[in-house]
Design an enzyme around this catalytic site. Structure first.
Site, short mmCIF file in Angstrom:
data_model
loop_
_atom_site.label_atom_id
_atom_site.label_comp_id
_atom_site.label_asym_id
_atom_site.label_seq_id
_atom_site.Cartn_x
_atom_site.Cartn_y
_atom_site.Cartn_z
N PHE A 1 0.86 -1.19 0.00
CA PHE A 1 0.00 0.00 0.00
C PHE A 1 0.89 1.23 0.00
CE2 PHE A 1 -2.41 3.56 1.48
CZ PHE A 1 -3.66 3.38 0.91
N ASP B 1 9.45 3.29 1.68
CA ASP B 1 8.26 4.06 2.04
C ASP B 1 8.08 3.92 3.54
OD1 ASP B 1 5.75 4.98 2.68
OD2 ASP B 1 4.76 4.12 0.93
N LYS C 1 2.72 11.52 6.95
CA LYS C 1 1.95 11.35 8.19
C LYS C 1 2.49 12.14 9.38
CE LYS C 1 0.08 6.80 6.90
NZ LYS C 1 -1.33 7.01 6.63
N1 PXG Z 1 2.46 4.86 1.99
C1 PXG Z 1 2.10 4.17 3.08
C2 PXG Z 1 2.98 3.09 3.61
C3 PXG Z 1 0.89 4.49 3.71
O1 PXG Z 1 0.51 3.81 4.80
C4 PXG Z 1 0.52 6.21 2.04
C5 PXG Z 1 1.72 5.85 1.47
C6 PXG Z 1 -0.26 7.33 1.42
O2 PXG Z 1 -0.30 8.45 2.23
P1 PXG Z 1 -1.45 9.56 2.02
O3 PXG Z 1 -1.03 10.69 2.88
O4 PXG Z 1 -1.48 9.90 0.58
O5 PXG Z 1 -2.75 8.91 2.48
C7 PXG Z 1 0.09 5.52 3.18
C8 PXG Z 1 -1.24 5.91 3.76
C9 PXG Z 1 -6.51 6.03 3.70
C10 PXG Z 1 -5.44 5.35 4.47
O6 PXG Z 1 -7.49 6.43 4.33
C11 PXG Z 1 -4.11 5.57 4.16
C12 PXG Z 1 -3.14 4.92 4.91
C13 PXG Z 1 -3.50 4.10 5.92
C14 PXG Z 1 -4.82 3.89 6.20
C15 PXG Z 1 -5.82 4.51 5.47
O7 PXG Z 1 -6.35 6.16 2.46
N2 PXG Z 1 -1.81 5.02 4.66
#
Ligand code: PXG
Length: 403
Positions: A145, A229, A258
């Site tokens: 992810f 990442d 984050k």
């Molecule tokens: N890489 C990792 C490992 C992540 O956990 C992202 C990239 C993307 O980050 P942004 O800021 O674009 O969301 C994540 C995000 C959701 C959600 O609601 C996102 C994450 C975890 C849980 C829910 O889209 N991680």
């Protein structure tokens, strides 16, 4: 229905009437947050054991971060990169030093950071490694992810992406945890290997010991950029500053997001060497908000507090004992408890009917958390959490998983 319940219901009605249904949140409408605790619109209090998927490592409304944010908001918020601002230079020096990297490219969200890393790797591939035009390949992992943009979902194997094609080409998937699979997939056109040191959304999946170190060797041997990442695992969450530190691995590119925004503002960053990041020319890439003074001020404050208060050490200590305690819960529905630091997954057996049901029950008990990958309850509280709150949480978890 009591008067109190109608507040929550009214808010949820508004969301259901007017918001796209791209989420299915638990029916809790939070109105205030302080440290690890939040209060909903009906005055109920909950312990936040999710912390916005690691974005709230410092807890809600950390007073020093909020203070920095407010002062900067009154002074200068945005210039765009058409001009310099007085927070950006000091931020660049600070964060590169902090992360042991030479250069930074500032962005706002995690997915933008990942997109930035991909563009960087491709341009490096063409202009430094000598890969033929448009032939660059990036290797990613199964069950990954990395965000939600079209290019990022182009290398996801999650079925929820099936109606968003056509997808961006140039990516290959290899089995997460298998360094051999990585080595076999590399060709002369491979420019990068993109991975999560622990898969968060994928269900708190830890690769075998030695995997990261082995991947590091393979990437070095084949002149492939190793891109970590650490958006979810970085900044103390797993008990070290970066999850790659557990194996003494330094990636060629590091993506942060984050918690970098201190829980108050979206801030992401891609960090790398001068050789790699040096591929950019003016006009190649950018963002209206990336590197804005509010973001820079908040990120410096957040990173400063992270080290000053030894939040990685705290995550290590508290996480270890909490996980050991979770492992003592005697319940037929628990398949496995796993994790690192304060990133913990409780995997339930499929017959339990899915983790979401138990997250709902925990919310009824006053504890907020969230399922990941159907059968896993994710436990990821703010790193500032106190032992007494973890004790409180443990009682609720034990109750809900054994009743
Ligand atoms: N890489 C990792 C490992 C992540 O956990 C992202 C990239 C993307 O980050 P942004 O800021 O674009 O969301 C994540 C995000 C959701 C959600 O609601 C996102 C994450 C975890 C849980 C829910 O889209 N991680």
């Amino acid at each position: 229905m009591t008067q109190l319940e109608t507040h929550t219901a009214r808010h949820i009605d508004l969301v259901e009437a007017h918001s796209a249904r791209n989420y299915a949140p638990l029916p809790v409408v939070v109105a205030k947050g302080e440290g690890c605790w939040v209060t909903d619109v009906d005055g109920n209090r909950y312990l936040d054991m999710l912390s916005a998927y690691s974005a709230l490592n410092f807890g809600h409304c950390h007073p020093e971060i909020v203070d920095t944010f407010a002062r900067q908001a009154e002074t200068l918020t945005l210039t765009s990169r058409a001009f310099h601002n007085d927070q950006f230079g000091p931020y660049c020096e600070f964060i590169t030093d902090y992360c042991g990297m030479e250069m930074v490219l500032p962005m706002n969200t995690g997915a933008e950071g990942v997109e930035t890393a991909i563009k960087t790797a491709r341009k490096w591939g063409y202009t430094v490694k000598g890969v033929p035009h448009d032939k660059a390949e990036i290797i990613c992992c199964t069950n990954n992810f990395h965000g939600r943009t079209v290019t990022v979902i182009s290398f996801s194997d999650d079925e929820c992406n099936e109606h968003f094609g056509p997808m961006t080409p140039g990516f290959k998937l290899v089995e997460y945890g298998s360094a051999e699979a990585l080595e076999q997939a590399i060709t002369p056109n491979t420019v990068a290997f993109l991975f999560e040191p622990i898969q968060g959304e994928g269900g708190i999946v830890l690769p075998p010991d030695g995997y990261l170190a082995r991947c590091r060797e393979i990437c070095t041997k084949h002149n492939v950029l190793m891109i970590a990442d650490e958006i979810q695992t970085g900044l103390g969450r797993t008990g070290k500053l970066f999850a790659c530190d557990h194996e003494g691995v330094k990636p060629d590119m590091l993506i942060l997001g984050k918690a970098l925004g201190g829980g108050v503002y979206p801030v992401s960053a891609v960090l790398s060497s001068r050789e790699v990041m040096g591929v950019f020319q003016p006009g190649d890439h950018g963002s209206t908000f990336g590197g804005n003074p509010l973001a820079c001020a908040v990120a410096v404050k957040a990173l400063t507090i992270l080290k000053r208060d030894d939040l990685p050490g705290r995550a290590e200590r508290l996480g270890k004992s909490f996980m050991e305690r979770l492992m003592t819960i005697d319940s037929p529905i628990i398949r496995e408890v796993r994790g690192r630091g304060l990133l913990i997954g409780i995997e339930l057996v499929p017959e339990a009917g899915g983790a979401k049901k138990y997250c709902k029950k925990l919310a009824d008990e006053g504890m907020l958390c969230k399922e990941t990958s159907d059968n896993v309850i994710r436990i990821a509280p703010p790193l500032i959490i106190e032992q007494k709150d973890l004790d409180w949480a443990f009682e609720r978890i034990e109750k809900v998983l054994t009743e």
